[in-house]
Structures are given as C-alpha cells and as structure tokens.
Design an enzyme around this catalytic site. Structure first.
Site, PDB file in Angstrom:
ATOM      1  N   ALA A  43     -29.495  14.844  -2.885  1.00 40.17           N
ATOM      2  CA  ALA A  43     -28.628  15.701  -2.073  1.00 40.17           C
ATOM      3  C   ALA A  43     -29.451  16.443  -1.025  1.00 40.17           C
ATOM      4  O   ALA A  43     -29.047  16.560   0.139  1.00 40.17           O
ATOM      5  CB  ALA A  43     -27.888  16.684  -2.965  1.00 40.17           C
ATOM      6  N   SER A  91     -13.100 -13.708  -1.817  1.00 42.90           N
ATOM      7  CA  SER A  91     -11.790 -13.087  -1.953  1.00 42.90           C
ATOM      8  C   SER A  91     -11.072 -13.742  -3.134  1.00 42.90           C
ATOM      9  O   SER A  91     -11.671 -14.547  -3.844  1.00 42.90           O
ATOM     10  CB  SER A  91     -10.988 -13.173  -0.663  1.00 42.90           C
ATOM     11  OG  SER A  91     -11.181 -14.398  -0.050  1.00 42.90           O
ATOM     12  N   GLU A 123      -6.723  -6.232 -14.917  1.00 44.25           N
ATOM     13  CA  GLU A 123      -7.069  -4.902 -14.419  1.00 44.25           C
ATOM     14  C   GLU A 123      -6.376  -4.668 -13.089  1.00 44.25           C
ATOM     15  O   GLU A 123      -6.003  -5.641 -12.416  1.00 44.25           O
ATOM     16  CB  GLU A 123      -8.585  -4.811 -14.223  1.00 44.25           C
ATOM     17  CG  GLU A 123      -9.078  -5.694 -13.075  1.00 44.25           C
ATOM     18  CD  GLU A 123     -10.560  -6.028 -13.138  1.00 44.25           C
ATOM     19  OE1 GLU A 123     -10.935  -6.777 -14.063  1.00 44.25           O
ATOM     20  OE2 GLU A 123     -11.293  -5.545 -12.272  1.00 44.25           O
ATOM     21  N   LYS A 125      -5.616  -4.159  -9.208  1.00 46.56           N
ATOM     22  CA  LYS A 125      -6.260  -4.560  -7.957  1.00 46.56           C
ATOM     23  C   LYS A 125      -6.217  -3.340  -7.043  1.00 46.56           C
ATOM     24  O   LYS A 125      -5.146  -2.906  -6.616  1.00 46.56           O
ATOM     25  CB  LYS A 125      -5.514  -5.733  -7.319  1.00 46.56           C
ATOM     26  CG  LYS A 125      -6.184  -6.251  -6.062  1.00 46.56           C
ATOM     27  CD  LYS A 125      -5.549  -7.555  -5.624  1.00 46.56           C
ATOM     28  CE  LYS A 125      -6.321  -8.196  -4.487  1.00 46.56           C
ATOM     29  NZ  LYS A 125      -6.428  -7.367  -3.295  1.00 46.56           N
ATOM     30  N   ARG A 146     -18.267  -5.997   2.796  1.00 44.72           N
ATOM     31  CA  ARG A 146     -18.065  -7.426   2.577  1.00 44.72           C
ATOM     32  C   ARG A 146     -18.344  -8.237   3.846  1.00 44.72           C
ATOM     33  O   ARG A 146     -18.903  -9.326   3.786  1.00 44.72           O
ATOM     34  CB  ARG A 146     -16.624  -7.648   2.114  1.00 44.72           C
ATOM     35  CG  ARG A 146     -16.287  -9.084   1.904  1.00 44.72           C
ATOM     36  CD  ARG A 146     -14.925  -9.198   1.241  1.00 44.72           C
ATOM     37  NE  ARG A 146     -14.641 -10.583   0.969  1.00 44.72           N
ATOM     38  CZ  ARG A 146     -14.102 -11.417   1.846  1.00 44.72           C
ATOM     39  NH1 ARG A 146     -13.778 -10.984   3.042  1.00 44.72           N
ATOM     40  NH2 ARG A 146     -13.892 -12.670   1.531  1.00 44.72           N
ATOM     41  N   CYS A 426       7.679 -24.168  28.070  1.00 44.32           N
ATOM     42  CA  CYS A 426       6.695 -23.151  27.692  1.00 44.32           C
ATOM     43  C   CYS A 426       6.872 -21.926  28.594  1.00 44.32           C
ATOM     44  O   CYS A 426       6.818 -22.048  29.817  1.00 44.32           O
ATOM     45  CB  CYS A 426       5.282 -23.724  27.845  1.00 44.32           C
ATOM     46  SG  CYS A 426       4.015 -22.461  27.643  1.00 44.32           S
ATOM     47  N   CYS A 450      -2.315 -24.815  30.286  1.00 47.52           N
ATOM     48  CA  CYS A 450      -1.499 -23.674  29.865  1.00 47.52           C
ATOM     49  C   CYS A 450      -2.409 -22.459  29.656  1.00 47.52           C
ATOM     50  O   CYS A 450      -3.281 -22.473  28.793  1.00 47.52           O
ATOM     51  CB  CYS A 450      -0.758 -23.990  28.570  1.00 47.52           C
ATOM     52  SG  CYS A 450       0.173 -22.573  27.942  1.00 47.52           S
TER      53      CYS A 450
END
Ligand code: IVH
Length: 704
Positions: A43, A91, A123, A125, A146, A426, A450
């Site tokens: 600390a 994942s 458990e 999530k 991650r 389009c 496009c």
C-alpha cells in the site's frame, strides 16, 4: 515534504520530490524483486507511485526521463503494454435451453467413450471482465486482461489496487497463473455513478462497463479509487498441478486467499447441474452483483486434459445463460446496411428503451423474410405477422448478443401502416441486389465498386482478429476512404500510405484535423509493424464469405505458407482433382467454404488482383503446425475402422494437437492411414496409392 498536498508544492519542491521518489521506488523495487524482504508495504508502495504520478500531472515539464511511471507494468502514456498469454485465455460455448445441458454431457461422454455418469462443477457466470494474474514464487508479478485471448493488456499496477487480489500467496506452486473475473457490486456501482453525476462525469451504463472502465485506467490511482472485486475460477500456467479435480483446485485457490464463488458445487450429472442452475437463478436478484448464467465444467482434470480445446473454447465447459431480457418499444424506421460481403441487412431504428440494463436504440431484423414474417423455407414465423415502421415491437437481448426485434403487437398497429418493401437495388451503389437460390440474404452485386462493401472490407481488415492496426479503427478507415489527397480504398493502400505521404509535399497527414506530427508518425509506425503478418491473420483479414477465424487458422496450419496456399487454391479452381480433394479433405473445411474461397480468389478477378497487390506489400509469416517436434507434425493422417482405445473425436483432436493434419479421405497426399477393425474402402485406397497403413496400437506407440 510528502505530507503536503501536491497543489501546494512549488516547482523546486516538486523537482526535489520527484528525484527522491525515483530513488525510493527503485529501492523498493529492488527489495521486492530480489531480496526476500520488502522494505515497505504494498500500500505504501502504491501511495508513492500515485504521488509521483500526481506531481507529474501537475508539473508535466518536470517529468524525468527515468520516471517510475514509465517502467514496465506502469501506465505508459500511449496505452498499456502487451502481454502474450502463455496459456491462451478462452471463451465458453453458450447454451440457452435445458436440453442443451444433457446434450453437452452426451457429447463429452461420447468424446471420451464413457458410458457411466460424469461429475461436473456448476458455478455462477460472473458478468465482468476476465483477468489473468501471474504469481512467481508466491508474488504477484503480472496482471493481464484477456485481449484477443492470445495477447492481453498489462494492467499489473491497476490489479495491485484491488483488495480481493492477494499480492502474496502462501502454499502456491512456484509459477501460478490465476484467472477469474473482475466485477463491481450493485451497491458500489450505484455509489460510483452518483459520484460521477456529482462531478459532472458520464454515468456508466452497467456494472460491467464500470468495472472495465475502472480497470483499464492508465492512471492506477483512478483504479484504486474504484471499488473493484475479483472471483477466481480458473488458472493458466502452473508449475505443479493444483489438484486432481476442478472442485479441489478451486478449494486450493480459496485456501491461498482468493475469493471463490460460494455457489460453486460439484454435481453428478445433468439433473444436478440443472438443479443448481435453478437455485442460482432464484438467488440472482439478491446476490448483489451481476451474473448472466451458470458455468459447468468437467470436474476431473485428467478428463479435461483429454477433452482439450476447439479453436477458442474448451470441450469440457459450457456456459448455460439465463433467458434473454425483453422490452417493448416503437419501431421508428428500417435502415438497410450493406456488409462487406454485400449482404443487405435491415436494421431497426427504435425509440430508445432499456433492456436488461442497457439502452437499446438499434436492433437487427435479420433479413427480408424475417420482416415479412416467414422463415427461409417460407413457413410462417410469429404466426405470419409482418413488421412495419411505426409498429409496437418487442426487443430481445441475450448477454452480448446483438439485440433483435422478436415480436410485434398487431393490436397497436396504426390503420395506415404500410408493409415494408425490401429494396431490390443496393442503397449504396445502385447495383442490383440478388438472392441466390436457398439463400435468405439479398446481396449487392457491385463487389469492389460498391463503396459500402469496400469500407466494410477495410474495417474488417483492420479489426482485432485481422491486422489489428493500432490507431486505425473503423472511424479512421472511413475518414481515409473519403480522403481526397491520401485515400485508402483497398487494404493495399494502407501500406502505401506513408510513401504517398512522403511524396506529398503540399498536404501531409500531420497537418490534417485530428492528426499532428506525433500521431501521424505513430500511425505510420503501427502500419509498418503489421507489414509482417502471420498467414492465418492474412487469410482471415481478406474477409471472404464463410472463411472466419477458425477456417483461416485451419488453412494456414494446413498449407503453412502463402505461396503454397495460393498455388493450391489456384489449382483447385476447377473444383476437382487432387488439390480440390485436399482442400475439401481438411477436417473442418466444408465444400461451401472451399467454393467461397476459390470464387473469391479467382485468378482473373479484380479481387484477386487486389489481393496480389496487397501481398506484394507484405511479408507473410509462415504458420507452423502445432508441436513441430512430434513425430507426426506436418503429416497428413486418416483414421478409419473402429478405434478401441479412444473415440474417433479424441484421436483426431490429439493428432491435431501434435501438429498432424487429419483428413477425411485417403489421397496421394496422405502420409499415414490408421486402420482399426472393419476398415473398408479407405484401406484399399491406401494400398492402391502406396500409403503406409498402421493399426491403433502402432499409432499410440508412434505418438508416445
Ligand atoms: S471459465 C477455459 N468460469 O465468461 C474457460 N468463465 O463467456 C475459462 N466467466 O472469458 C473460463 N464467470 O470471462 C469461467 N465461473 C466462470 C466464469 C467465467 C465468468 C467469463 C470469462 C470468460 C467468459 C466466457
């Protein structure tokens, strides 16, 4: 001196204190990392670091070249350092229905060839963000987010400010990576938002965003002021096994001082798992923190090892999510978005509404059939009710899934509401938009002409799983696409940007809005850093229909280098012959994706010319198959007949983990056929082609 508020310091005092802090922190670091006896508490160490940062913030000119703020692990001005995870952070496969839990159990037992009951843990999530904590010799040495699962951000200093994260462990293996979830409680979230409002800062949308925003602060002092918590539920690298079961391992983490979730139990099969799911669901509202489902894990760690992983999820775990959240609102309009493969996607513009804690103003409407109230086979959905602008519609959101319009209330429809007419051209480039037989999606035929497709391809190209160029995100791509002087219309243009800028004496990038000398130089450096790119990322970045991250990585591992890959694709172009057989024989590559690949890279097409131009700008790093030192690395193997020691699925997964390519049929490219009893035509093919044939025992001896 250190007792005086930073605001009261004179410049000279500040300078002297910074010099003192550099020494004090260096001494503390030395004691901490090399001696066994730290001289100050963690600390106190953090307090010194924060004071140093605060003085630097008030007197930026006094910041020293050897500033402790710039040291490894500390917040660096232009973002966090990167950390390559030694064991990937994965994942989870998701399930929503109860039946899927029994299916998961069946799949696991089938893979293992197990007929008896299997034990699992169940458990909550936790709805937060995952964090990996590395301990060496019992000391916390690194914390990383991650990221993309392979490379995360170094948030060590920030993690040290979280009370639930021990700085020291007793009884831990020499190397231990603990993984778990950082989250914020409901009460702390409400208090934080109240403080944000009082100071005129923006409120956080939900506890998860607040937790993520608080952890990813360049100034660890801010993280320290945010009440973050941590639950440990998993691990990465360990120098010695924690236990023989998942449940036992979690118990050990708890004994070392981690918070583990009290609702974690061991179950003897799907019924017990579902019972725990229902129990957790009834407690959800009163837990005091957000959870979004229940995670099941095969309890036996030996079996977890045998089950292994798919490309990004373990075979031994399942996330059983809670039902989606619903809300009703008005459909204000329907916009058509054109994606990178030309798909015309209808998007609902909604009167903003809160769905499960998140404000939703856009939602997907899938495709024209969905709006019209029928499925791809022409069968009615929603009892055949169509969706019209002005309707009262139900919005549905499940976890991270894109919200969708699920239903419509006809009793509230206005008399003059008109059925929606889906465009046949389009809206971006005016090219005809066609629907192929059996395809539910209408696609723009404009290809590269496009602009919407071109921009979307660029966005995909720079996205995280692809080139991931720092400082070149969706926003910048749109800006460069429209730029008159330094336009970026195709991926190859990204890599000529710096050269074009150098030639351009009139208007350099550094003089543009939003850029300066440093940011322009930084962008060029970030682009340069990605000129050398692994083959799998390149293939994925091309944004070919049906070729996602998994297929890209399969292709890269199979062919190894760009030259071999592109030659093989070219000579498979007539959809027959050995190269076609090889391509479609890659396990996990279907005929549809093989065709899409060949169509997209056709040698005479404008698209291919663009790809060649791009590759001309790059150094493509070959991708090695996994475990190159195994005796089967790089070999193409085929399994046939009955295997007796393991299931076909396990045999295949093991072979792949050792770097072998597993094909579904025998061809001239096959190195080895593993034939069990009952082998039929494949054994004959092998004999005809002179491919070596061995039995299961010989295979097991070969791979050790
Ligand atoms: S286990 C190899 N357990 O969910 C499996 N994950 O959707 C590692 N998560 O990235 C994950 N609670 O951030 C596991 N009890 C729990 C979890 C949990 C939340 C998160 C985790 C993971 C994500 C996948």
């Amino acid at each position: 001196m250190a007792d005086r508020p930073v605001e009261a310091l004179t410049q000279r005092e500040a300078e002297a204190e910074l010099a003192h802090l550099v020494q004090a922190l260096a001494a503390a670091n030395l004691a901490y990392h090399t001696a066994d006896a730290p001289e100050i508490t963690d600390a106190a160490y953090d307090a010194l670091k924060r004071r140093n940062a605060a003085i630097e913030a008030r007197f930026p000119g006094l910041k020293r070249a050897d500033s402790p703020s710039d040291q490894v692990g500390a917040a660096v001005a232009d973002g966090f350092g990167k950390v390559a995870h030694r064991v990937r952070m994965l994942s989870l496969e998701n399930a929503f229905a109860a039946e899927e839990v029994a299916e998961f159990d069946d799949r696991v037992r089938k893979f293992l060839g197990f007929s008896g009951a299997l034990a699992y843990t169940a458990e909550p999530k936790i709805d937060g963000l995952s964090l990996s904590l590395r301990y060496e010799g019992g000391r916390l040495v690194q914390a990383a987010t991650r990221g993309d699962g392979e490379v995360g951000e170094n948030v060590t200093e920030n993690a040290r400010t979280i009370a639930d994260i021990p700085q020291r462990l007793t009884g831990a293996p020499d190397v231990l990576e603990v993984r778990g979830e950082v989250y914020m409680s409901h009460a702390d979230f409400a208090a934080l938002n109240a403080r944000q409002a009082a100071s005129g800062d923006k409120a956080f949308a939900n506890p998860r965003n607040a937790a993520a925003g608080s952890l990813r602060q360049l100034d660890a002092g801010i993280t320290a002021s945010r009440p973050l918590r941590f639950f440990a539920y998993s691990w990465g690298e360990v120098s010695a096994p924690l236990a023989t079961t998942q449940f036992g391992a979690i118990g050990r983490l708890a004994a070392m001082g981690f918070q583990t979730n009290p609702l974690t139990v061991s179950c003897d099969g799907p019924e017990a798992m579902l019972a725990q799911y229902r129990l957790i669901e009834t407690q959800r509202a009163t837990l005091g923190y957000d959870i979004d489902g229940v995670v099941y894990k095969v309890d036996d760690l030996g079996l977890q090892g045998r089950l292994g992983f798919r490309s990004s999820t373990p075979r031994w775990a399942l996330a059983h999510k809670f039902p989606a959240e619903l809300a009703w609102t008005t459909l204000l309009g329907i916009d058509i978005q054109v994606g990178r493969t030309g798909a015309l996607s209808p998007v609902a513009r909604l009167q903003p509404v809160t769905v499960g804690g998140v404000v939703v103003s856009n939602a997907t409407l899938h495709n024209e059939d969905y709006i019209a109230g029928r499925d791809s086979k022409g069968q009615p959905i929603r009892d055949g009710k169509d969706i019209r602008v002005g309707d009262w519609v139900q919005v549905y959101r499940a976890g991270d899934v894109i919200p969708k319009v699920a239903d419509v209330d006809l009793s509230r429809r206005k008399g003059d509401a008109q059925a929606f007419v889906f465009p046949q051209l389009c809206p971006e480039c005016g090219s005809p938009a066609h629907r192929e037989d059996g395809d539910s999606v209408r696609r723009c035929t404009g290809g590269l002409i496009c602009p919407a497709q071109a921009v979307e391809r660029l966005k995909h190209f720079v996205s995280r799983g692809a080139f991931d160029i720092e400082g070149l995100g969706a926003k910048q791509v749109e800006m460069f696409f429209k730029d008159a002087i330094l336009p970026v219309k195709t991926p190859a243009d990204i890599f000529t940007l710096a050269a074009r800028d150098a030639d351009n004496s009139l208007q350099k990038l550094k003089n543009r809005d939003g850029f300066g000398e440093t940011s322009a130089a930084k962008l060029f450096a970030a682009i340069e850093a990605k000129r050398s790119i692994p083959l799998d990322r390149l293939i994925f970045a091309l944004g070919i229909r049906h070729i996602g991250e998994t297929s890209s990585s399969l292709l890269a591992r199979h062919y190894g280098s760009w030259e071999i890959f592109i030659q093989a694709i070219d000579s498979a172009a007539d959809f027959s012959g050995p190269d076609w057989d090889e391509l479609t024989g890659i396990d996990g590559m279907g005929e549809v994706s093989a065709r899409a690949l060949i169509d997209a890279l056709h040698p005479d097409s404008a698209e291919r010319a663009e790809v060649n131009r791009l590759v001309g700008q790059l150094t493509v790093q070959p991708v090695k198959a996994a475990a190159t030192d195994s005796p089967v690395a790089g070999k193409t193997v085929v399994f046939t007949g009955t295997l007796e020691k393991m299931t076909r699925a396990e045999a295949k997964a093991r072979a792949e983990a050792l770097g072998a390519k597993v094909a579904g049929s025998v061809s001239a490219k096959t190195d080895l056929l593993i034939a069990g009893p009952g082998a039929g035509s494949k054994a004959k093919d092998a004999a005809r082609l002179g491919v070596q044939v061995i039995d299961e025992d010989a295979w097991l001896r070969l791979i050790g």
